[in-house]
Design an enzyme around this catalytic site. Sequence first.
Site, PDB file in Angstrom:
ATOM      1  N   CYS A  96       0.808  -1.298  -0.014  1.00 43.88           N
ATOM      2  CA  CYS A  96      -0.076   0.096  -0.040  1.00 43.88           C
ATOM      3  C   CYS A  96       0.852   1.138   0.012  1.00 43.88           C
ATOM      4  O   CYS A  96       1.334   1.640  -1.129  1.00 43.88           O
ATOM      5  CB  CYS A  96      -1.056   0.062   1.202  1.00 43.88           C
ATOM      6  SG  CYS A  96      -2.395   1.130   1.164  1.00 43.88           S
ATOM      7  N   HIS A 186      -3.738  -5.079   0.563  1.00 35.45           N
ATOM      8  CA  HIS A 186      -3.210  -5.690   1.760  1.00 35.45           C
ATOM      9  C   HIS A 186      -3.139  -7.103   1.915  1.00 35.45           C
ATOM     10  O   HIS A 186      -4.144  -7.449   2.492  1.00 35.45           O
ATOM     11  CB  HIS A 186      -3.930  -4.828   2.890  1.00 35.45           C
ATOM     12  CG  HIS A 186      -3.621  -3.436   3.131  1.00 35.45           C
ATOM     13  ND1 HIS A 186      -2.688  -3.076   3.849  1.00 35.45           N
ATOM     14  CD2 HIS A 186      -4.341  -2.290   2.494  1.00 35.45           C
ATOM     15  CE1 HIS A 186      -2.451  -1.773   3.833  1.00 35.45           C
ATOM     16  NE2 HIS A 186      -3.465  -1.377   3.060  1.00 35.45           N
ATOM     17  N   GLU A 188      -1.721  -8.932   3.865  1.00 33.27           N
ATOM     18  CA  GLU A 188      -1.565  -9.380   5.509  1.00 33.27           C
ATOM     19  C   GLU A 188      -2.713  -9.008   6.457  1.00 33.27           C
ATOM     20  O   GLU A 188      -3.024  -9.579   7.194  1.00 33.27           O
ATOM     21  CB  GLU A 188      -0.256  -8.337   6.194  1.00 33.27           C
ATOM     22  CG  GLU A 188      -0.778  -6.995   6.436  1.00 33.27           C
ATOM     23  CD  GLU A 188      -1.077  -5.809   5.321  1.00 33.27           C
ATOM     24  OE1 GLU A 188      -1.192  -4.546   5.671  1.00 33.27           O
ATOM     25  OE2 GLU A 188      -0.918  -6.439   4.079  1.00 33.27           O
TER      26      GLU A 188
END
Length: 245
Positions: A96, A186, A188
């Site tokens: 990001c 994202h 994660e």
Amino acid sequence: MKNVLLLKTGDTAPTVKLSVGDYEHWFVESLAPGGCQFDILHVHRGARLPDSAAGYDAVMMTGSPASVTQLEPWMERAADFMLSAAAGGVPVLGVCFGHQLLARAHGARVVRNRHGREIGTVEVSLSEAGREDPLFHGLPERFSVQATHEDIVEQPPEGATVLAGNANTGVQALAFGPLIRGVQFHPEVHPAAMRALILARTEKLEVEATQRGHAPGERVPRLLAGIAPSPAGQRILRNFVERFT
């Protein structure tokens, strides 16, 4: 055991932190069970960067509430460090904000997305190059990930390759040579974290929606209902660690 240096570039909202932890926790949750240990540097708070990335197997950078469009000295130092790490043979992954900072360091413009904020579970499609890239090994041409961002890389910088995109954001993933990768989404973030992020931004999301002509009170429930599992995210992080280091 892989040693990862994680450059933390901001803090999530207090309500999110209380319920699902902060940015660094999501990386650790995704990768520690697979044999990664992390050193975490809070670079947005002025943490001193090491002289080199020697001794680390990989460098990663988190997302951030800050914007690359409002460049600060710590951002420039962190960008220089990431480029130096790759030049020294250490692979780098920017997520990001990290993706945008890497793109800017390579000459791209980072701008506010004219399509508006992208948030929630979204689908991205791999380019031909993306289908061949080890970052996306084992993934289908289209897959779901979690996303939240307002800024985008306007155009890929010279020498970079677009690996993935969608209708909202054409540059969802970039390859900068053999050792540097950036992803706008994202990998994660897990569904519970995405839910917490949406709830923390409820007021702002509703204002944005009404400014774009949508009926009040519709956007947040729709986003929450659309949250779905995104196992591709963890696979991407593991691919990076296993196939680039």
